[in-house]
Design a protein around this motif. Structure first.
Motif, short mmCIF file in Angstrom:
data_model
loop_
_atom_site.label_atom_id
_atom_site.label_comp_id
_atom_site.label_asym_id
_atom_site.label_seq_id
_atom_site.Cartn_x
_atom_site.Cartn_y
_atom_site.Cartn_z
N ARG A 154 -36.84 73.41 117.86
CA ARG A 154 -36.96 74.38 116.77
C ARG A 154 -36.09 75.61 117.00
O ARG A 154 -35.33 76.04 116.12
CB ARG A 154 -38.42 74.83 116.62
CG ARG A 154 -39.35 73.81 115.97
CD ARG A 154 -40.77 74.37 115.91
NE ARG A 154 -40.82 75.60 115.13
CZ ARG A 154 -41.75 76.57 115.29
NH1 ARG A 154 -42.69 76.44 116.21
NH2 ARG A 154 -41.74 77.64 114.52
N ILE A 155 -36.19 76.20 118.20
CA ILE A 155 -35.48 77.47 118.44
C ILE A 155 -33.97 77.25 118.55
O ILE A 155 -33.18 78.07 118.09
CB ILE A 155 -36.05 78.19 119.69
CG1 ILE A 155 -35.58 79.66 119.70
CG2 ILE A 155 -35.67 77.49 120.99
CD1 ILE A 155 -36.31 80.52 120.71
N ILE A 156 -33.56 76.10 119.11
CA ILE A 156 -32.13 75.83 119.23
C ILE A 156 -31.51 75.58 117.86
O ILE A 156 -30.42 76.09 117.55
CB ILE A 156 -31.88 74.66 120.19
CG1 ILE A 156 -32.23 75.07 121.62
CG2 ILE A 156 -30.43 74.18 120.11
CD1 ILE A 156 -32.29 73.91 122.61
N PRO A 178 -33.60 65.34 138.36
CA PRO A 178 -32.45 64.87 137.59
C PRO A 178 -32.74 63.96 136.40
O PRO A 178 -32.26 64.22 135.29
CB PRO A 178 -31.60 64.16 138.65
CG PRO A 178 -31.88 64.92 139.89
CD PRO A 178 -33.34 65.29 139.81
N HIS A 179 -33.54 62.89 136.59
CA HIS A 179 -33.73 61.97 135.46
C HIS A 179 -34.50 62.64 134.33
O HIS A 179 -34.24 62.40 133.14
CB HIS A 179 -34.43 60.69 135.92
CG HIS A 179 -35.90 60.85 136.21
ND1 HIS A 179 -36.37 61.28 137.43
CD2 HIS A 179 -36.99 60.64 135.42
CE1 HIS A 179 -37.70 61.33 137.38
NE2 HIS A 179 -38.10 60.96 136.18
N GLN A 180 -35.44 63.52 134.69
CA GLN A 180 -36.23 64.22 133.66
C GLN A 180 -35.37 65.25 132.91
O GLN A 180 -35.44 65.37 131.69
CB GLN A 180 -37.42 64.90 134.35
CG GLN A 180 -38.16 65.94 133.52
CD GLN A 180 -38.15 67.31 134.19
OE1 GLN A 180 -38.18 67.43 135.41
NE2 GLN A 180 -38.09 68.34 133.38
N TYR A 181 -34.51 65.96 133.67
CA TYR A 181 -33.64 66.97 133.06
C TYR A 181 -32.62 66.31 132.12
O TYR A 181 -32.35 66.80 131.02
CB TYR A 181 -32.93 67.73 134.19
CG TYR A 181 -32.23 69.00 133.78
CD1 TYR A 181 -32.93 70.04 133.17
CD2 TYR A 181 -30.87 69.18 134.04
CE1 TYR A 181 -32.29 71.22 132.82
CE2 TYR A 181 -30.23 70.36 133.69
CZ TYR A 181 -30.93 71.37 133.10
OH TYR A 181 -30.30 72.54 132.75
N ALA A 182 -32.09 65.16 132.56
CA ALA A 182 -31.15 64.41 131.72
C ALA A 182 -31.82 63.93 130.43
O ALA A 182 -31.23 63.98 129.35
CB ALA A 182 -30.58 63.23 132.49
N GLU A 183 -33.07 63.49 130.54
CA GLU A 183 -33.80 63.03 129.35
C GLU A 183 -34.03 64.17 128.37
O GLU A 183 -33.94 63.99 127.15
CB GLU A 183 -35.14 62.40 129.78
CG GLU A 183 -35.97 61.84 128.63
CD GLU A 183 -35.24 60.79 127.81
OE1 GLU A 183 -35.57 60.65 126.60
OE2 GLU A 183 -34.34 60.10 128.35
N THR A 184 -34.31 65.37 128.89
CA THR A 184 -34.45 66.55 128.02
C THR A 184 -33.16 66.79 127.26
O THR A 184 -33.18 67.01 126.04
CB THR A 184 -34.81 67.79 128.86
OG1 THR A 184 -36.07 67.59 129.49
CG2 THR A 184 -34.88 69.04 127.98
N MET A 185 -32.04 66.73 127.95
CA MET A 185 -30.75 66.95 127.30
C MET A 185 -30.48 65.88 126.24
O MET A 185 -30.04 66.19 125.12
CB MET A 185 -29.62 66.94 128.35
CG MET A 185 -28.23 67.22 127.80
SD MET A 185 -28.08 68.82 126.97
CE MET A 185 -28.34 69.94 128.35
N ARG A 186 -30.78 64.63 126.56
CA ARG A 186 -30.58 63.55 125.58
C ARG A 186 -31.40 63.78 124.32
O ARG A 186 -30.91 63.63 123.19
CB ARG A 186 -30.97 62.21 126.21
CG ARG A 186 -29.91 61.59 127.07
CD ARG A 186 -30.22 60.14 127.44
NE ARG A 186 -29.50 59.78 128.65
CZ ARG A 186 -30.00 59.84 129.87
NH1 ARG A 186 -31.26 60.21 130.05
NH2 ARG A 186 -29.27 59.52 130.92
N GLN A 187 -32.66 64.12 124.51
CA GLN A 187 -33.55 64.33 123.36
C GLN A 187 -33.08 65.49 122.49
O GLN A 187 -33.11 65.40 121.26
CB GLN A 187 -34.98 64.57 123.84
CG GLN A 187 -35.68 63.32 124.34
CD GLN A 187 -37.19 63.48 124.30
OE1 GLN A 187 -37.75 64.04 123.35
NE2 GLN A 187 -37.86 62.98 125.33
N LEU A 188 -32.64 66.58 123.13
CA LEU A 188 -32.17 67.73 122.36
C LEU A 188 -30.96 67.35 121.51
O LEU A 188 -30.88 67.69 120.32
CB LEU A 188 -31.81 68.89 123.29
CG LEU A 188 -32.98 69.53 124.05
CD1 LEU A 188 -32.48 70.58 125.02
CD2 LEU A 188 -33.99 70.15 123.09
#
Length: 515
Positions: A154-156, A178-188
């Motif tokens: 929403r904010i982005i 790493p895998h969790q941070y990458a998944e966050t980036m993918r979803q965004l």
């Protein structure tokens, strides 16, 4: 911009400076900024303009000097911060305002004391304000690593609509894996409708030792800007190390499929410059820039490297600047050769007086040390510039007696605002005796938190570079000194720290935890 290029955003001068005791003068920041520009860093975050008059002046000076890199100033999502950043950047060839607000539930509730909708409103207002003053605006979601994905989306989206062209997803407290941070980036990137209108960036802290791994995982997931620092400098456990990010991308291009514009042969000299100025030594086993990074002790390894380098080396040492610093100067070298070599190293002194002082110091050093290396010149210039600055305490004379079986004794004369004072003291060793003699005169009552000695170059005639960290009343400063005599270097470092204490101007960072 090609979607295969990763933008390198260096925050050594802003986030790196938040390491306790790592504060730099405007002149020191300018030297580092020029080195970063020479290395072709894309964006240099020069400081936090609202934090102090010193930060404002440093950002302004860097913005007026650097031409080939974008110069950036951090600001909270507040009008006053943004206006101050814009004022500091107004003469930049290419400027960027980097504004941020916290987005994690814990930060919104306990630090901001705001509801999520209020945070979005303030973010949008801040980005619009920044865009009205600067065409290049970056927006950061502070503590994104602990933020809820739906709220980040929403904010982005709102920030991009408001005009942000870079969106930063910082792991502010070094919490991500790493895998969790990458998944966050993918979803965004998948879920935000206007994600294609912005470059997504990452800014990782190293609390769990994962800053570089998290940054690269996010790049694989689609991030195209990495925020990092030279030597991984930064508060707490530091930031992602620029040299590790860049060389990982270069070495594993087969897997990562991206590239940077960094001229890697300048990495080592920049690393040593930052280390010398901040007083934060690089450990020998540090990747890329540590003294042992390309050393092979094992006979099997040595044999393999001699037969075929790539058996045990995945990078060429020369590619990051090793073996490039040959002996360049000696006692017969003239003033013009000295000036030319400094310019080759990216060191431009303010005027003839500073050049004359540095050249005189060079001649003194050349009488003591047969071979003068680039690292010696960097340390020499740092020492010369420090002496040009107003000094409350100055070493006039030092004599130390240290014999086997006897208690060491130090006798010294200090100039205190031009008036000479004499003291002597014994100690557990020559350095301890020297520091006690200094304290007998200065009565600083500062607490010694760190004493570190590093050899600037190889050989027993090498200059020793000493770092002294002092604390008093919650304020921490690092003092540096260099000399072929370790005891003299130690005295210089201690006095440098006391002069910094005396100068005051303690800087506060109003962002609290920071990005």
């Amino acid at each position: 911009m090609s979607n295969d290029r990763v933008i390198i955003f260096d925050t050594t001068l802003r986030d790196g400076e938040q390491s306790p005791g790592a504060s730099m003068t405007k002149e020191e920041k300018l030297r580092i900024a020029k080195a970063l520009e020479r290395m072709r860093v894309d964006v240099i975050e020069a400081g936090f303009a609202i934090a102090s008059p010193g930060d404002f002046e440093a950002v302004k000076a860097i913005a007026e000097t650097v031409k080939d890199s974008t110069v950036c100033s951090l600001s909270r999502a507040l009008d006053g911060d943004i206006e101050r950043a814009a004022e500091a950047l107004k003469n930049a060839n290419s400027g960027r305002i980097h504004t941020f607000i916290a987005t994690s539930p814990i930060h919104m509730q306990y630090k901001l004391r705001m509801q999520p909708d209020q945070v979005i409103e303030q973010a949008v207002r801040a980005v619009k304000k920044a865009r009205s003053l600067c065409s290049d605006v970056e927006f950061s979601c502070e503590d994104a690593g602990r933020s809820e994905i739906d709220f980040l989306c929403r904010i982005i989206e709102a920030a991009i609509d408001a005009g942000a062209r870079t969106i930063n997803i910082p792991d502010t407290v070094g919490y991500a894996i790493p895998h969790q941070y990458a998944e966050t980036m993918r979803q965004l990137l998948e879920r935000i409708p206007n994600a294609d209108k912005a470059v997504f960036s990452v800014h990782c802290h190293n609390d769990l030792g994962l800053a570089v791994a998290n940054s690269l995982a996010a790049v694989v997931a689609g991030a195209r800007q990495v925020e990092c620092t030279i030597n991984g400098l930064g508060e707490r456990a530091g930031n992602a190390a620029l040299e590790e990010i860049v060389m990982a991308i270069k070495t594993r291009q087969d897997l990562l499929g991206v590239y940077t514009n960094i001229e890697t042969e300048h990495i080592l000299s920049t690393s040593r410059l930052v280390s010398g100025i901040t007083g934060f030594p690089v450990q020998p086993n540090k990747a890329i820039v540590g003294a042992n990074a390309f050393a092979h002790e094992s006979g099997i390894h040595q044999d393999g490297v001699l037969k075929h380098r790539e058996t045990y080396e995945i990078m060429r040492a020369q590619d990051v600047g090793w073996n490039a610093n040959k002996m360049v100067m000696g006692k017969h070298s003239g003033r013009n050769a000295f000036r030319a070599r400094l310019e080759e190293l990216g060191i431009v002194l303010p005027g003839e007086a500073e050049l004359n002082t540095a050249f005189a110091r060079f001649k003194e050093l050349a009488d003591k040390k047969h071979e003068i290396f680039d690292e010696d010149l960097q340390a020499l210039v740092s020492d010369s510039l420090a002496e040009e600055a107003p000094e409350h305490f100055k070493l006039a004379f030092l004599e130390v007696a240290s014999k086997t079986g006897e208690v060491p004794l130090a006798q010294l004369v200090l100039s205190v605002d031009g008036v000479e004072h004499q003291a002597s003291s014994s100690g557990a060793g020559p350095v301890d005796a020297t520091f006690k003699a200094i304290e007998a005169i200065t009565q600083s009552q500062a607490n010694l938190q760190l004493y570190s000695v590093n050899s600037i170059t190889q050989g027993t005639d090498s200059q020793g570079e000493v770092t002294v960290r002092l604390e008093k009343g919650g304020r921490i400063v690092n003092g540096n000194g260099a000399d072929t005599d370790i005891v003299v270097a130690s005295a210089k470092a201690y006095l440098n720290a006391l002069n910094l204490m005396q100068a005051g101007g303690h800087k506060t960072h109003p962002q609290a935890d920071g990005v």
